[in-house]
Design a protein around this motif. Structure first.
Motif, PDB file in Angstrom:
ATOM      1  N   VAL A 103     -12.285   4.606  15.028  1.00 49.49           N
ATOM      2  CA  VAL A 103     -12.651   5.211  13.745  1.00 49.49           C
ATOM      3  C   VAL A 103     -11.554   4.983  12.707  1.00 49.49           C
ATOM      4  CG1 VAL A 103     -13.065   7.406  12.573  1.00 49.49           C
ATOM      5  CG2 VAL A 103     -14.190   6.928  14.753  1.00 49.49           C
ATOM      6  N   GLU A 104     -10.296   5.173  13.110  1.00 46.38           N
ATOM      7  CA  GLU A 104      -9.195   5.006  12.156  1.00 46.38           C
ATOM      8  C   GLU A 104      -9.039   3.551  11.723  1.00 46.38           C
ATOM      9  OE1 GLU A 104      -7.624   7.227  10.624  1.00 46.38           O
ATOM     10  OE2 GLU A 104      -8.369   8.956  11.746  1.00 46.38           O
ATOM     11  N   ARG A 105      -9.432   2.614  12.583  1.00 51.16           N
ATOM     12  CA  ARG A 105      -9.340   1.205  12.196  1.00 51.16           C
ATOM     13  C   ARG A 105     -10.341   0.854  11.104  1.00 51.16           C
ATOM     14  NH1 ARG A 105      -8.612  -1.444  18.239  1.00 51.16           N
ATOM     15  NH2 ARG A 105      -6.324  -1.405  18.275  1.00 51.16           N
ATOM     16  N   LEU A 106     -11.398   1.622  10.978  1.00 45.80           N
ATOM     17  CA  LEU A 106     -12.406   1.345   9.954  1.00 45.80           C
ATOM     18  C   LEU A 106     -11.925   1.729   8.558  1.00 45.80           C
ATOM     19  CD1 LEU A 106     -15.666   2.537  11.753  1.00 45.80           C
ATOM     20  CD2 LEU A 106     -14.857   0.190  11.442  1.00 45.80           C
ATOM     21  N   THR A 107     -10.988   2.687   8.478  1.00 42.65           N
ATOM     22  CA  THR A 107     -10.548   3.163   7.162  1.00 42.65           C
ATOM     23  C   THR A 107      -9.875   2.065   6.339  1.00 42.65           C
ATOM     24  OG1 THR A 107     -10.306   5.421   8.024  1.00 42.65           O
ATOM     25  CG2 THR A 107      -9.155   4.879   5.975  1.00 42.65           C
ATOM     26  N   PRO A 108      -8.869   1.329   6.869  1.00 40.87           N
ATOM     27  CA  PRO A 108      -8.290   0.248   6.050  1.00 40.87           C
ATOM     28  C   PRO A 108      -9.312  -0.817   5.683  1.00 40.87           C
ATOM     29  CG  PRO A 108      -6.843   0.796   7.898  1.00 40.87           C
ATOM     30  CD  PRO A 108      -8.135   1.501   8.146  1.00 40.87           C
ATOM     31  N   GLN A 109     -10.251  -1.123   6.589  1.00 37.45           N
ATOM     32  CA  GLN A 109     -11.264  -2.122   6.273  1.00 37.45           C
ATOM     33  C   GLN A 109     -12.159  -1.651   5.133  1.00 37.45           C
ATOM     34  OE1 GLN A 109     -13.392  -3.211   9.831  1.00 37.45           O
ATOM     35  NE2 GLN A 109     -11.528  -3.418  11.040  1.00 37.45           N
TER      36      GLN A 109
ATOM     37  N   ALA B 294      -5.041   1.279  -8.103  1.00 33.95           N
ATOM     38  CA  ALA B 294      -3.789   1.880  -7.644  1.00 33.95           C
ATOM     39  C   ALA B 294      -4.052   2.964  -6.612  1.00 33.95           C
ATOM     40  CB  ALA B 294      -3.017   2.445  -8.839  1.00 33.95           C
ATOM     41  N   VAL B 295      -5.061   3.800  -6.856  1.00 36.37           N
ATOM     42  CA  VAL B 295      -5.395   4.856  -5.899  1.00 36.37           C
ATOM     43  C   VAL B 295      -5.877   4.253  -4.582  1.00 36.37           C
ATOM     44  CG1 VAL B 295      -6.963   6.779  -5.451  1.00 36.37           C
ATOM     45  CG2 VAL B 295      -5.882   6.552  -7.685  1.00 36.37           C
ATOM     46  N   ALA B 296      -6.699   3.200  -4.658  1.00 34.54           N
ATOM     47  CA  ALA B 296      -7.213   2.562  -3.442  1.00 34.54           C
ATOM     48  C   ALA B 296      -6.081   1.941  -2.626  1.00 34.54           C
ATOM     49  CB  ALA B 296      -8.252   1.509  -3.800  1.00 34.54           C
ATOM     50  N   GLN B 297      -5.112   1.322  -3.291  1.00 36.42           N
ATOM     51  CA  GLN B 297      -3.975   0.747  -2.572  1.00 36.42           C
ATOM     52  C   GLN B 297      -3.151   1.825  -1.876  1.00 36.42           C
ATOM     53  OE1 GLN B 297      -2.130  -1.448  -5.767  1.00 36.42           O
ATOM     54  NE2 GLN B 297      -3.238  -3.341  -5.284  1.00 36.42           N
ATOM     55  N   ILE B 298      -2.979   2.968  -2.547  1.00 40.82           N
ATOM     56  CA  ILE B 298      -2.266   4.080  -1.904  1.00 40.82           C
ATOM     57  C   ILE B 298      -3.065   4.599  -0.706  1.00 40.82           C
ATOM     58  CG2 ILE B 298      -1.452   6.438  -2.238  1.00 40.82           C
ATOM     59  CD1 ILE B 298      -0.831   5.724  -5.130  1.00 40.82           C
ATOM     60  N   ASN B 299      -4.388   4.710  -0.867  1.00 42.14           N
ATOM     61  CA  ASN B 299      -5.227   5.167   0.238  1.00 42.14           C
ATOM     62  C   ASN B 299      -5.174   4.194   1.415  1.00 42.14           C
ATOM     63  OD1 ASN B 299      -6.056   7.490  -1.101  1.00 42.14           O
ATOM     64  ND2 ASN B 299      -7.853   6.505  -1.985  1.00 42.14           N
ATOM     65  N   ARG B 300      -5.047   2.906   1.107  1.00 43.45           N
ATOM     66  CA  ARG B 300      -4.948   1.939   2.203  1.00 43.45           C
ATOM     67  C   ARG B 300      -3.641   2.111   2.959  1.00 43.45           C
ATOM     68  NH1 ARG B 300      -3.873  -2.646   4.632  1.00 43.45           N
ATOM     69  NH2 ARG B 300      -5.591  -4.031   5.269  1.00 43.45           N
ATOM     70  N   ASP B 301      -2.543   2.330   2.227  1.00 37.05           N
ATOM     71  CA  ASP B 301      -1.267   2.589   2.900  1.00 37.05           C
ATOM     72  C   ASP B 301      -1.348   3.852   3.757  1.00 37.05           C
ATOM     73  OD1 ASP B 301      -0.243   0.355   1.669  1.00 37.05           O
ATOM     74  OD2 ASP B 301       0.663   1.464   0.011  1.00 37.05           O
TER      75      ASP B 301
ATOM     76  N   ASN C 142      -3.273   3.004   6.873  1.00 39.45           N
ATOM     77  CA  ASN C 142      -2.464   2.268   7.850  1.00 39.45           C
ATOM     78  C   ASN C 142      -1.515   3.196   8.596  1.00 39.45           C
ATOM     79  OD1 ASN C 142      -3.598  -0.235   7.294  1.00 39.45           O
ATOM     80  ND2 ASN C 142      -2.151  -0.690   5.660  1.00 39.45           N
ATOM     81  N   GLU C 143      -0.870   4.103   7.865  1.00 38.14           N
ATOM     82  CA  GLU C 143       0.041   5.036   8.518  1.00 38.14           C
ATOM     83  C   GLU C 143      -0.713   5.986   9.453  1.00 38.14           C
ATOM     84  OE1 GLU C 143       3.250   4.832   8.470  1.00 38.14           O
ATOM     85  OE2 GLU C 143       3.166   3.139   7.085  1.00 38.14           O
ATOM     86  N   THR C 144      -1.907   6.420   9.023  1.00 34.75           N
ATOM     87  CA  THR C 144      -2.718   7.286   9.879  1.00 34.75           C
ATOM     88  C   THR C 144      -3.131   6.553  11.146  1.00 34.75           C
ATOM     89  OG1 THR C 144      -3.549   8.455   7.924  1.00 34.75           O
ATOM     90  CG2 THR C 144      -4.786   8.725   9.964  1.00 34.75           C
ATOM     91  N   LEU C 145      -3.486   5.269  11.008  1.00 40.21           N
ATOM     92  CA  LEU C 145      -3.856   4.475  12.181  1.00 40.21           C
ATOM     93  C   LEU C 145      -2.678   4.347  13.132  1.00 40.21           C
ATOM     94  CD1 LEU C 145      -5.710   2.626  13.791  1.00 40.21           C
ATOM     95  CD2 LEU C 145      -5.029   0.743  12.287  1.00 40.21           C
ATOM     96  N   ARG C 146      -1.487   4.062  12.592  1.00 39.99           N
ATOM     97  CA  ARG C 146      -0.316   3.945  13.460  1.00 39.99           C
ATOM     98  C   ARG C 146      -0.007   5.278  14.143  1.00 39.99           C
ATOM     99  NH1 ARG C 146       1.626  -0.258   9.835  1.00 39.99           N
ATOM    100  NH2 ARG C 146       2.205   1.235   8.242  1.00 39.99           N
ATOM    101  N   ALA C 147      -0.148   6.380  13.393  1.00 42.32           N
ATOM    102  CA  ALA C 147       0.091   7.693  13.998  1.00 42.32           C
ATOM    103  C   ALA C 147      -0.934   7.993  15.083  1.00 42.32           C
ATOM    104  CB  ALA C 147       0.051   8.776  12.920  1.00 42.32           C
ATOM    105  N   THR C 148      -2.195   7.624  14.849  1.00 43.43           N
ATOM    106  CA  THR C 148      -3.237   7.847  15.857  1.00 43.43           C
ATOM    107  C   THR C 148      -2.966   7.025  17.109  1.00 43.43           C
ATOM    108  OG1 THR C 148      -4.857   8.302  14.120  1.00 43.43           O
ATOM    109  CG2 THR C 148      -5.716   7.744  16.289  1.00 43.43           C
TER     110      THR C 148
END
Length: 275
Positions: free
Chosen positions: A39-45, A155-162, A165-171
């Motif tokens: 599920v978390e991998r879908l967020t950056p995509q 700009a907001v979308a780029q921040i959300n992507r970062d 990515n951090e949420t995915l790494r934490a998961t």
């Protein structure tokens, strides 16, 4: 034996399929099949698709226009150039417009062409061609110069992507830690069950030995009752160890399977690594 994935598979105590699992194999399965990670991998995509859609606003937009017009003018005077004047006008225009991703400006380039064919006897040139090339650049000085709606969304979308990515790494890190803890809990539960079973076997052997001694008159019947009570306590401990092992199995499987239809869900897991 080996399953299709090359993993060791044996029969459990009840005849059920058992799978021997190393800690490294458990971690690999979790990273490949865990639903939380999927599920978390879908967020950056999803954010990448959103960014691509927003950045399309800064791509050049090409346009073209083709037209044909025929006009017939009845004679109103001798200066019309004939008894009936026909004017055929063909237009073919091309243009490119684009918003620039900085400063809120935009530019456009247009190339307009027309061809006039007439039956007017007084026309100096027939047909007549007219072409104009126009380049325009518009740059706001105040409003939308520093930021506008599209650039703000990017700009907001780029921040959300970062963040994604951090949420995915934490998961992933949390899942690996959970899998390791669940793996060692399973190894402990299996060892505790073996100890409880051996303890019960010893208690049962003591009951049998005491019964034999009572029969030959070297031991009081009370000792048999005490041995049977101890065997009952150890039988209860064995049942608790079995329940703990079953819970540890489910806890580890929850991180390794992507649903109850996964064949691993019905297999008995055996931890082969030792602490």
């Amino acid at each position: 034996g080996l399953d299709r994935g090359g993993n060791c598979v044996v029969l459990g105590a009840q005849g059920a399929m058992a799978r021997e699992l190393r800690l490294m194999d458990a971690v690999e399965l979790a990273l490949r099949q865990n639903l939380d990670i999927a599920v978390e991998r879908l967020t950056p995509q999803a954010v990448d698709f959103q960014l691509a859609g927003l950045k399309n606003n800064f791509r050049p937009l090409a346009s073209s226009t083709f037209g044909m017009r025929s006009q017939v003018n009845p004679p109103t005077s001798q200066l019309n150039g004939g008894q009936r004047v026909t004017n055929d006008t063909a237009t073919y225009n091309f243009g490119v417009t684009q918003d620039v991703p900085w400063g809120g400006g935009n530019f456009s380039l247009t190339f307009n062409n027309s061809r006039l064919a007439t039956s007017n006897l007084f026309a100096n040139y027939n047909p007549t061609f007219t072409s104009t090339l126009t380049a325009t650049f518009v740059q706001p000085l105040l409003l939308n110069f520093g930021i506008d709606n599209i650039r703000q969304q990017i700009a907001v979308a780029q921040i959300n992507r970062d963040i994604g990515n951090e949420t995915l790494r934490a998961t992933i890190a949390q899942t690996i830690a959970n899998v390791r803890n669940a793996y060692w809990e399973l190894a402990y539960a299996r060892a505790a069950l073996d100890v409880a079973q051996r303890s019960l076997d010893l208690a049962q052997k003591l009951v049998e030995d005491n019964q034999a001694r009572v029969e030959v008159g070297t031991l009081a019947p009370l000792d048999v009752v005490q041995a049977e009570a101890e065997a009952a306590n150890r039988r209860q401990t064995l049942a608790q160890a079995e329940a703990t092992l079953a819970t540890a199995q489910l806890t580890l499987k929850r991180f390794l399977v992507n649903g109850t239809s996964d064949p691993l869900w019905t297999q008995e897991l055996r931890a082969t690594d030792l602490p």
